[in-house]
Design an enzyme around this catalytic site. Structure first.
Site, mmCIF file in Angstrom:
data_model
loop_
_atom_site.group_PDB
_atom_site.id
_atom_site.type_symbol
_atom_site.label_atom_id
_atom_site.label_comp_id
_atom_site.label_asym_id
_atom_site.label_seq_id
_atom_site.Cartn_x
_atom_site.Cartn_y
_atom_site.Cartn_z
ATOM 1 N N LYS A 90 0.843 -1.209 0.000
ATOM 2 C CA LYS A 90 0.000 0.000 0.000
ATOM 3 C C LYS A 90 0.875 1.255 0.000
ATOM 4 O O LYS A 90 1.900 1.305 0.689
ATOM 5 C CB LYS A 90 -0.882 -0.031 1.251
ATOM 6 N N SER A 165 -9.372 1.859 3.094
ATOM 7 C CA SER A 165 -8.486 2.622 2.251
ATOM 8 C C SER A 165 -7.485 1.781 1.477
ATOM 9 O O SER A 165 -6.889 2.268 0.532
ATOM 10 C CB SER A 165 -7.730 3.650 3.096
ATOM 11 N N SER A 189 -9.693 -0.733 7.076
ATOM 12 C CA SER A 189 -9.119 -0.440 5.761
ATOM 13 C C SER A 189 -8.484 -1.627 5.052
ATOM 14 O O SER A 189 -8.222 -1.565 3.852
ATOM 15 C CB SER A 189 -8.092 0.698 5.881
#
Lengths: 450, 450
Positions: A90, A165, A189
């Site tokens: 990420k 996210s 997330s």
């Protein structure tokens, strides 16, 4: 919405292939890390344009790392189950020499000097970092559709959200571009996009995976987590990142599962029914006060997030997405409310701990809704208009408050879209959780066959 | 101010008598708990009117408890070193059936149903609760001169502050009305009045003495502590309240003492010189950033205190003293500042812990000034005008931030007024701290002889 399966038109090399199987093939000399990296790069090339899972692809670095992994293996060095495995990271997790943009215009040109500890651990385990995945701006949103680098899009229907996210990490695994990805989870997330994209997403206990080098969102809630195609692969990555030994023999005693009946979260009835059906032997337990716990969560998260960004908000507000800026400013909450929220969190921790004295696992849906359309901010659930953010976060954020290990398991499909079941355990019971989830795979297999 | 000793005109029975000696006399049958209670009540009767150390005196209850203690002893039951010892308890600590007023008009008629755990522990150890001592309103002030029950006054000069907030407990011990008192310490509320009244005051590590049943001021900083005429007596009470075993043989190795040189706290030069002189073999170590640490402390304390009182402030502001109300309202600080303060505290804890890896004890003045006049809000220190509150709190509040054991030791007199030296140790080194302080008694003896 019809009940027909919306299958992805095409999926990458890693669809249906597990880290464990790939490792076995490499050990047997039938596959090389270099081949795997090429498969990953080819899959990204052919599939990622409409999905936007990747912000940065480091083809050169990945090929170099793969060659090193192969050379080491040829020389008899075995770094374990991630040796030679392509992994996506990420884009709020620092990677030395590779852009780390946080989904934000503030960091459009940011290249860290050092790896985050979790990235260093992956490299030391022989994993090959293929690239960086799309994150909601500063990880501050469960929709995954607000990023300076564009929204990530759901591989099942690119008009829909991945959730966030860690949306890019989930989409990259779901589309078979990589077998494993790392994300972060402050309120869900990792688990939310895992649920909406039909993969496994595991958030270990608070602090279990080192957080340094990860851009903070809310420091008392932030977790590093992993996304993969199976619970077993989540376990492989978890053990490497949390420094845990491989599990011993599985427990043979029956697993006591409590199905949590929440009082106030509005859950799509089709989602609830599907997930509930996966736990026929569980006992129903009421979990009251969920709406108030969500406010407690929002108070803690908002205050801590503003503590991270206050100076940036004052200095260059124009570099934030307006929605993210607005949400940050909503975090300007009086300190005494934060203090009370922290006390309420302690009380919930005791309550959750008492529940986990009586049950091995807690089960509930991961997310209250199916993947909403990109840009949607209200959802219609059973006739009620609900903020999309709340519908995504309410059931996951509980376990960030509690700091407990929580896994999202693909539970089946509704209207052709993936639905996630969430399993929660006490710290120290992660292996039981993962083994139990592994036995629930039927729904996932059905989905993949669709 | 002259250097002549301002001696108290008269002191009560317990002046110069230690808990340990009294216990020995009772064990030998030369003294009874009933006699001790009568001595305490007589001393309070004759001395307390100008001092106002006591808010409530429970003559009947104390006499009953003393008779029980004597009957038990006669029957061969020995509850340990506090058996039959008269003790005073700060009036924010719950005592079942005895008024507990918090120094506040809000609690003018409040009688708790249950004892605070620390009071229960005292009773179980055979101590005799004589009464409740004056506290600054809601313990929210280091001056000790704002209370619905009137200010406590310094036994050395009743025009001067005791310091606070446990001012009554310190004055009661200093004037010889009781040999031992219990207080609370959120930023120095045991150690400050101990220093200004010339007694020992010990705040053990955070959490060491159970806090339940004590009215909260700032929950992450609140400590229960003890005040007595010697370090040894502080140790006796500490062991009972914290459930610690009596110490083994004292360590014979030299004690490494660091003298902390703070950069920004304004300290009366005569106070600093006197205290510094008590540690001739210590090594000087700079402790920078003290002013910033005090702001960190104030942010945490203010936010947590407002969390306790917000509803009361909204409902009945008129029942607060205006100064306390104003201070509470100053605690309406943005949550993100609280979050940053908590992070700064963590950093200071690591710094203090590292110092205590290198040194056994840290030494510094307890309070930067001599006892100011009652009602004073500015002090003149070396030509600078300094808020009295800051001058009282700055050097003690550090150790509430750090959560470390800290003791104020009478170090001598300046202008006839007591001066305290402060000693800080790592958790687990309390006995070394107390034994070291016991060897520093010279200054105290000189003071008492004055």
């Amino acid at each position: 919405m019809s009940d027909s399966v919306r299958a992805m038109t095409s999926r990458g090399f890693f669809a249906g292939r597990t880290v464990t199987e790939l490792g076995r093939e490499m050990s047997a000399g039938r596959l090389s890390a270099a081949e795997l990296v090429d498969q990953a790069l080819d899959s990204i090339d052919s599939l990622d344009a409409p999905i936007n899972a990747f912000v940065t692809v480091d083809a050169e670095g990945a090929r170099l790392a793969a060659r090193q992994a192969d050379a080491e293996r040829a020389a008899g060095v075995d770094r374990g189950p991630l040796h030679g495995i392509p992994v996506a990271v990420k884009d709020i997790i620092d990677t030395a020499g590779m852009a780390t943009r946080m989904g934000s215009a503030h960091f459009a040109d940011h290249i860290p000097d050092r790896d985050a500890t979790c990235v260093r651990l992956l490299r030391e385990a022989g994993a090959v970092i293929v690239g960086k995945t799309t994150t909601h701006e500063f990880a501050y949103g469960p929709t995954g559709d607000v990023s300076h680098n564009g929204p990530s899009r759901n591989p099942y229907d690119t008009a829909l959200m991945t959730g966030g996210s860690s949306g890019g990490s989930a989409a990259a695994v779901a589309a078979g571009m990589v077998p494993l990805a790392v994300g972060t989870d402050t309120g869900g997330s990792v688990r939310i996009p895992a649920a909406l994209c039909g993969v496994f997403g595991f958030k270990p206990a608070y602090g279990a995976i080192p957080i340094d080098g990860v851009f903070p969102l809310a420091s008392s809630l932030d977790h590093v987590g992993v996304l993969a195609g199976t619970a077993e692969d989540c376990g492989v990555a978890y053990r490497v990142l949390a420094g845990q030994a491989p599990p011993g023999a599985a427990e043979e005693t029956p697993v006591r599962v409590a199905w949590l009946v929440t009082d106030s979260a509005v859950v799509d009835p089709a989602v609830a029914a599907l997930v509930r059906g996966r736990f026929p032997d569980s006992e129903e337990i009421a979990l009251p006060g969920v709406a108030e716990l969500f406010r407690t969560y929002a108070t803690i998260q908002g205050s801590e997030a503003y503590a991270v960004h206050a100076d940036r908000v004052a200095r260059s507000p124009h570099l934030f997405n307006p929605e993210v800026l607005d949400r940050l400013r909503h975090g300007e909450i009086p300190g005494w409310r934060y203090v009370r929220a922290v006390a309420a969190r302690e009380s919930f921790r005791r309550q959750a701990s008492a529940l986990l004295d009586r049950y091995d696992l807690l089960a509930l849906p991961t997310v209250a809704v199916l993947a909403p359309p990109i840009g949607a901010r209200e959802a219609d659930i059973a006739g009620a208009r609900v903020p999309v953010r709340d519908s995504l976060l309410t059931l996951t954020s509980l376990w960030n408050l509690a700091g407990l290990p929580a896994l999202s398991v693909p539970a089946g499909v509704v209207g052709g879209l993936p639905v996630g079941a969430q399993l929660v355990c006490a710290p120290g019971r992660e292996e039981l959780l993962l083994a139990y989830a592994d036995r629930l795979r039927g729904g996932h297999a059905a989905l993949l066959a669709g």
